[in-house]
Design a protein around this motif. Structure first.
Motif, PDB file in Angstrom:
ATOM      1  N   CYS A   1      47.341  45.097  53.502  1.00 47.39           N
ATOM      2  CA  CYS A   1      46.562  43.898  53.869  1.00 47.39           C
ATOM      3  C   CYS A   1      45.065  44.167  53.768  1.00 47.39           C
ATOM      4  N   ALA A   2      44.635  45.358  54.197  1.00 45.56           N
ATOM      5  CA  ALA A   2      43.216  45.705  54.104  1.00 45.56           C
ATOM      6  C   ALA A   2      42.761  45.754  52.655  1.00 45.56           C
ATOM      7  N   VAL A   3      43.607  46.315  51.795  1.00 43.96           N
ATOM      8  CA  VAL A   3      43.291  46.363  50.362  1.00 43.96           C
ATOM      9  C   VAL A   3      43.160  44.951  49.802  1.00 43.96           C
ATOM     10  N   LEU A   4      44.086  44.067  50.163  1.00 37.53           N
ATOM     11  CA  LEU A   4      44.064  42.704  49.643  1.00 37.53           C
ATOM     12  C   LEU A   4      42.822  41.944  50.117  1.00 37.53           C
ATOM     13  N   VAL A   5      42.458  42.114  51.382  1.00 37.12           N
ATOM     14  CA  VAL A   5      41.252  41.444  51.894  1.00 37.12           C
ATOM     15  C   VAL A   5      40.021  41.937  51.149  1.00 37.12           C
ATOM     16  N   THR A   6      39.923  43.247  50.949  1.00 36.27           N
ATOM     17  CA  THR A   6      38.782  43.819  50.218  1.00 36.27           C
ATOM     18  C   THR A   6      38.735  43.298  48.789  1.00 36.27           C
ATOM     19  N   GLU A   7      39.897  43.218  48.152  1.00 37.91           N
ATOM     20  CA  GLU A   7      39.939  42.726  46.779  1.00 37.91           C
ATOM     21  C   GLU A   7      39.503  41.273  46.687  1.00 37.91           C
ATOM     22  N   VAL A   8      39.899  40.455  47.646  1.00 34.74           N
ATOM     23  CA  VAL A   8      39.476  39.052  47.639  1.00 34.74           C
ATOM     24  C   VAL A   8      37.956  38.964  47.698  1.00 34.74           C
ATOM     25  N   LEU A   9      37.352  39.764  48.576  1.00 35.67           N
ATOM     26  CA  LEU A   9      35.890  39.763  48.680  1.00 35.67           C
ATOM     27  C   LEU A   9      35.253  40.234  47.374  1.00 35.67           C
ATOM     28  N   GLN A  10      35.820  41.276  46.768  1.00 36.67           N
ATOM     29  CA  GLN A  10      35.309  41.772  45.483  1.00 36.67           C
ATOM     30  C   GLN A  10      35.389  40.689  44.407  1.00 36.67           C
ATOM     31  N   ILE A  11      36.552  40.073  44.300  1.00 41.67           N
ATOM     32  CA  ILE A  11      36.773  39.092  43.239  1.00 41.67           C
ATOM     33  C   ILE A  11      35.850  37.896  43.401  1.00 41.67           C
ATOM     34  N   VAL A  12      35.663  37.453  44.634  1.00 45.17           N
ATOM     35  CA  VAL A  12      34.747  36.327  44.875  1.00 45.17           C
ATOM     36  C   VAL A  12      33.335  36.695  44.440  1.00 45.17           C
ATOM     37  N   LEU A  13      32.861  37.875  44.856  1.00 43.01           N
ATOM     38  CA  LEU A  13      31.508  38.305  44.505  1.00 43.01           C
ATOM     39  C   LEU A  13      31.342  38.440  42.997  1.00 43.01           C
ATOM     40  N   LEU A  14      32.280  39.118  42.338  1.00 44.23           N
ATOM     41  CA  LEU A  14      32.169  39.342  40.895  1.00 44.23           C
ATOM     42  C   LEU A  14      32.303  38.042  40.119  1.00 44.23           C
ATOM     43  N   THR A  15      33.120  37.131  40.601  1.00 38.94           N
ATOM     44  CA  THR A  15      33.264  35.833  39.930  1.00 38.94           C
ATOM     45  C   THR A  15      31.972  35.032  40.007  1.00 38.94           C
ATOM     46  N   VAL A  16      31.335  35.042  41.164  1.00 38.66           N
ATOM     47  CA  VAL A  16      30.057  34.338  41.316  1.00 38.66           C
ATOM     48  C   VAL A  16      29.010  34.927  40.374  1.00 38.66           C
ATOM     49  N   ILE A  17      28.945  36.252  40.303  1.00 36.89           N
ATOM     50  CA  ILE A  17      27.975  36.897  39.413  1.00 36.89           C
ATOM     51  C   ILE A  17      28.288  36.577  37.957  1.00 36.89           C
ATOM     52  N   ALA A  18      29.576  36.617  37.600  1.00 37.65           N
ATOM     53  CA  ALA A  18      29.968  36.326  36.220  1.00 37.65           C
ATOM     54  C   ALA A  18      29.608  34.891  35.840  1.00 37.65           C
ATOM     55  N   PHE A  19      29.834  33.954  36.752  1.00 40.46           N
ATOM     56  CA  PHE A  19      29.443  32.565  36.485  1.00 40.46           C
ATOM     57  C   PHE A  19      27.931  32.452  36.272  1.00 40.46           C
ATOM     58  N   ALA A  20      27.171  33.192  37.052  1.00 36.78           N
ATOM     59  CA  ALA A  20      25.714  33.173  36.902  1.00 36.78           C
ATOM     60  C   ALA A  20      25.289  33.737  35.559  1.00 36.78           C
ATOM     61  N   LEU A  21      26.101  34.617  34.988  1.00 36.19           N
ATOM     62  CA  LEU A  21      25.806  35.214  33.685  1.00 36.19           C
ATOM     63  C   LEU A  21      26.337  34.381  32.519  1.00 36.19           C
ATOM     64  N   GLY A  22      26.965  33.239  32.834  1.00 38.82           N
ATOM     65  CA  GLY A  22      27.432  32.349  31.780  1.00 38.82           C
ATOM     66  C   GLY A  22      28.908  32.431  31.463  1.00 38.82           C
ATOM     67  N   TRP A  23      29.702  33.028  32.360  1.00 32.03           N
ATOM     68  CA  TRP A  23      31.137  33.150  32.116  1.00 32.03           C
ATOM     69  C   TRP A  23      31.807  31.785  32.148  1.00 32.03           C
ATOM     70  N   SER A  24      32.736  31.548  31.223  1.00 33.54           N
ATOM     71  CA  SER A  24      33.471  30.282  31.180  1.00 33.54           C
ATOM     72  C   SER A  24      34.962  30.568  31.054  1.00 33.54           C
ATOM     73  N   PRO A  25      35.622  30.918  32.167  1.00 36.51           N
ATOM     74  CA  PRO A  25      37.050  31.261  32.107  1.00 36.51           C
ATOM     75  C   PRO A  25      37.927  30.026  31.970  1.00 36.51           C
ATOM     76  N   HIS A  26      39.132  30.227  31.458  1.00 27.31           N
ATOM     77  CA  HIS A  26      40.133  29.180  31.403  1.00 27.31           C
ATOM     78  C   HIS A  26      41.490  29.835  31.281  1.00 27.31           C
ATOM     79  N   GLY A  27      42.528  29.113  31.616  1.00 30.55           N
ATOM     80  CA  GLY A  27      43.860  29.694  31.556  1.00 30.55           C
ATOM     81  C   GLY A  27      44.676  29.333  32.776  1.00 30.55           C
ATOM     82  N   ASN A  28      45.804  30.004  32.937  1.00 26.48           N
ATOM     83  CA  ASN A  28      46.755  29.722  33.998  1.00 26.48           C
ATOM     84  C   ASN A  28      46.403  30.505  35.268  1.00 26.48           C
TER      85      ASN A  28
END
Length: 259
Positions: free
Chosen positions: A121-148
């Protein structure tokens, strides 16, 4: 109302707390320990963020057609899972085992499988925080994801299971100092040869055939197929991750030593 209650006294009720409450409390403690550790923050937050920003902004590695961030973001998300579920968990658990923490916790009312559930559970919580942070940064850099989105979630879950099993196997069988060195070495090797930053197409065919079977390659490649190329469900990559999950978790359950 009893006489004891009227007098303002209460009879203690000794015994263990409900299992769900013990797991939540241990998970919260494990999460705080992960986030307070400077080395873990370097692995889980600083390095993935710097790699994403640097390689997206500077033309250092040829990532093929399209924007560099579209190639790099899925790979960095895979790196975040690797750093937390494998490297961070292996090092932390290895030293807990060395200092006798796991032995003491194993003798507590919290069952051993409950302790592992709390760590997960601790690993999953940490990963959620990581993914949110990295996704925000990627969007700021112009990332345009799509898919399932379901395919992305399934890849991340299987990737976490695979790396957690391998990390616990290492922590439960090797000395803490060996685990520290080996986990960091594996992290660096997979960073270079796991398709995270450098496309696997850059490697010779023989090496590429082997590298594609690694869990980080399957995770980064699967995420890239979905988020960049719009694949519905990367079954081959999911199969590789499922295989590593069964192998790693099974071996960890069989060979993990608590002392």
């Amino acid at each position: 109302m009893s006489a004891d209650t009227k007098a303002g006294t209460f009879t203690p009720r000794p015994g263990a707390a409900p299992l769900s409450r013990m797991i939540r409390a241990q998970a919260a403690l494990e999460t705080r320990m992960l986030l307070r550790n400077g080395e873990q923050l370097l692995l889980t937050v600083v390095i993935p963020t710097l790699l994403l920003v640097l390689f997206s902004s500077v033309d250092i590695v040829d990532t093929g057609e399209g924007e560099a961030v579209d190639f790099l973001a899925p790979g960095v998300l895979a790196l975040a899972v690797l750093s937390t579920a494998f490297t961070g968990q292996a090092i932390a658990t290895g030293f807990e085992r060395r200092y006798g923490v796991l032995k003491r916790l194993g003798a507590s009312p919290l069952p051993r499988w409950g302790l592992m559930a709390a760590k997960t559970c601790a690993v999953l919580v940490t990963e959620v925080l990581q993914i949110v942070l990295l996704t925000v940064i990627a969007f700021a850099l112009g990332w345009s994801p799509h898919g399932n989105p379901f395919a992305v979630l399934l890849l991340l879950i299987l990737g976490t299971a695979a790396f957690s099993g391998l990390g616990l196997l290492m922590a439960g069988t090797l000395k803490a100092e060996v685990t520290l060195a080996a986990a960091n070495l594996v992290f660096l090797l997979l960073l270079v040869g796991g398709g995270v930053i450098v496309p696997l197409e850059k490697f010779p065919d023989a090496a590429r055939a082997v590298l594609e079977l690694l869990p980080v390659s399957a995770l980064s490649g699967g995420l890239r197929d979905v988020l960049r190329d719009g694949a519905a469900m990367p079954w081959a990559d999911l199969g590789i991750l499922a295989g590593w999950s069964v192998l790693g978790l099974g071996a960890a359950a069989r060979f993990f030593r608590w002392e």
